[in-house]
Design an enzyme around this catalytic site. Sequence first.
Site, mmCIF file in Angstrom:
data_model
loop_
_atom_site.group_PDB
_atom_site.id
_atom_site.type_symbol
_atom_site.label_atom_id
_atom_site.label_comp_id
_atom_site.label_asym_id
_atom_site.label_seq_id
_atom_site.Cartn_x
_atom_site.Cartn_y
_atom_site.Cartn_z
ATOM 1 N N SER A 196 170.898 -4.734 41.571
ATOM 2 C CA SER A 196 172.266 -5.221 41.497
ATOM 3 C C SER A 196 173.144 -4.325 40.633
ATOM 4 C CB SER A 196 172.245 -6.668 40.986
ATOM 5 O OG SER A 196 173.469 -7.300 41.209
ATOM 6 N N ASP A 240 174.595 -10.424 51.979
ATOM 7 C CA ASP A 240 174.732 -10.583 50.528
ATOM 8 C C ASP A 240 176.209 -10.630 50.151
ATOM 9 O OD1 ASP A 240 174.638 -10.478 47.777
ATOM 10 O OD2 ASP A 240 173.216 -8.822 47.677
ATOM 11 N N HIS A 269 170.495 -12.539 47.334
ATOM 12 C CA HIS A 269 170.793 -11.385 46.500
ATOM 13 C C HIS A 269 169.575 -10.924 45.699
ATOM 14 C CE1 HIS A 269 173.195 -8.694 44.061
ATOM 15 N NE2 HIS A 269 172.829 -9.312 42.956
#
Length: 718
Positions: A549, A635, A682
Amino acid sequence: MAAVSSLLGSSARVAARIRPVCKQVTRLSSQRRHTRENSTSPADHLRSGLETYKDLQKYFSKRLRAMYRRISSTTDHSVVCGHHHVYFIEGDGIYRMDNRQRDLEPEQVLNVGQVSGGEEETGPKNGERKRTFQWIVQRVRLSPQEKHLAATLRAAHREELRCVVVKLKREMSTSLDPSHILITLDKVFSCEWATDEILFFTTLEGLRCSRVSRLDLTSGGSRITSVYEETRPDVFVEVALSRDRQLLSINCNSRTSSEVLLVDTTTTSVEPLLVQPRQPDLLYHVEHWRRKLIILANTGPGQEYQVVQAPLSNPSMVSWVSLFAPSSGSAVKDMDVVGDHCVLTVRTPANELVLIVIPLTHPEKAYTVPLPTWACAIETKRPGLADQCKVLELLISSPVHPPVPYCLCPEDGLLLSVTEDGSVRENKDDYTTTRLEACSQDGTLVPVTLFHAVPVEGLRQAPLLAHVYGAYGRDLHMDFCPEKRLLLEQGWALAYCHIRGGGEKGLSWQRQAREERKLKGVEDLHACLQHLFSSGVSSPSLTALTACSAGAVPVGALCNRHPHMIRAVTLQAPFLDVLGTMEDPSLPLTLEDREEWGDPLGNPKHRLSISSYCPLHNITPQCYPSMLLTAYSSDARVPLAGVLKYTEQLRKVIHTHFTTDPKSGCEPAPNIVLNIQPGANHLGPDDFELMLEEEALNLAFLYKELGLEPPRRKRKKL
């Protein structure tokens, strides 16, 4: 013990993937989709097909499966204890066992297959083609007298949430009556029982939780009423219950400020009471003790966390009295109130975790409880309905140490590690945890945690996997991970770089690398790798970086600036287009994230800063490390478009480098691999088989790109 983490918000581009290590979720059928690009130039080896890694992936899948079997007995805190029953999650739902009759078979109290909405149309509009998907249990909440159960569910591969409220029978039953499901609520993110008939819950719209509602269960049915609605787009709302279950809190947190409302569950009134109105840069979390509030607030020296106390009848800031402030350089990570004691999890200046116990009747007698030197993560058990409130049960782990159950008795100052039979457990691992400090460009000392199986002086030829995050004030995820344990057993060194922007050294650690100071985190990462190499740990040709991320930002920036420092990179759900994302206010997290990355539309300094480090907008023709980028097609937190743009641009400049630079023939051409998975999760797949496949691919990629021979099992001598 989620005090500080709850203040950080729940919709961020987070890096932690929490998954069970001893339970396998029902396998889902899923069509994998990969993006490929075939290269025809002899100088261009930028293959993105995954067939190169297939054989190694199969091999590591077997090794990982064996590792998971080895640690299958690892303790977790997923069970929920009622007055007479123990509730646990299995693949198809929630079960319970009677503590008084342990010889009986478990009773199923919820079958997730019976929950409505478990299918979606995948074909023509007439709905002829449908695909079923699995509901995954997230949280289980019991009402005070164990009359009802509320379970929050999430759909696999989708950002779809649901809450099911179940009526519990007094006695065990062999049959599951569908009528025991009283109501199903859509989009529920968090929920807590105030009484046996009143449930408070929040709903998720997009990636925002802004509404709190109340469900009243009556003899005639049910009624839902609105309790609170947050208007600020950067505020995330959750409900939580104090450890003694006497106060229900409505926590309204942005990145930089808090506001808490309380509901007293011991009275007939359930009207929320405001603790302290929101004010800029004030963060606080509330617990309860003897009709007083124990508050963790950033009102200490340097705007760091300290413990204060206030009467429940007058909870505003003017009534706050300081009870305890940690020493300089220490950072409070979490807080619990256990009996008459406040227990803090604190990271010391030496980057070690300790517990600090504060007797609330005599706070001046606070004392420190040391933890194992390898301790990197602590998970506390939510007390059951019949549990003693004077004992704190916790699991202590590290990326390479499976969770070990401990029990803290604050009154005696004892921390015991015990097994189910009551015997003291010893950790016999022959692995070393070394705490280092790297000097960054501006002189700041950056902590590094190093795991290794041989002395540091023997690590020069060892492959190194470095981990990084550095955003949102969150600590780098350091819970137990079987894949990391496997690498350590095969001679790897594992480094965790606690760069600025994260929360390892307190709130100021994040403030030093926020908005226009974001580049500090990139400088820190560079310093960490340099320090490791100069300390005799590995070398650039044997080093890989990994991040998830928002952790992809410092990794991508480092690859643009110093590509020869590393040989390979693995990124999961990578955030790579900071400038493009922050320029688009229609995206779900852009407004909320301006406090972290800045506002390039309204602030020229922010735009200049983002432009200087944004991974996508600083790609240049040169030889990059090999990269494996794993992204998820739906996502919402990290738009796929940014990952696709980054991959395409990276391939173009590498191709340009190898076709125009005559010296490039001496360099190994990198592989840029894009692995697009279906779904919106995610944090990666929930399904055990899919997760195993993804992790095996990561290992296969690392071994092949670093030129390592896969480990082989030693044959036993006859």
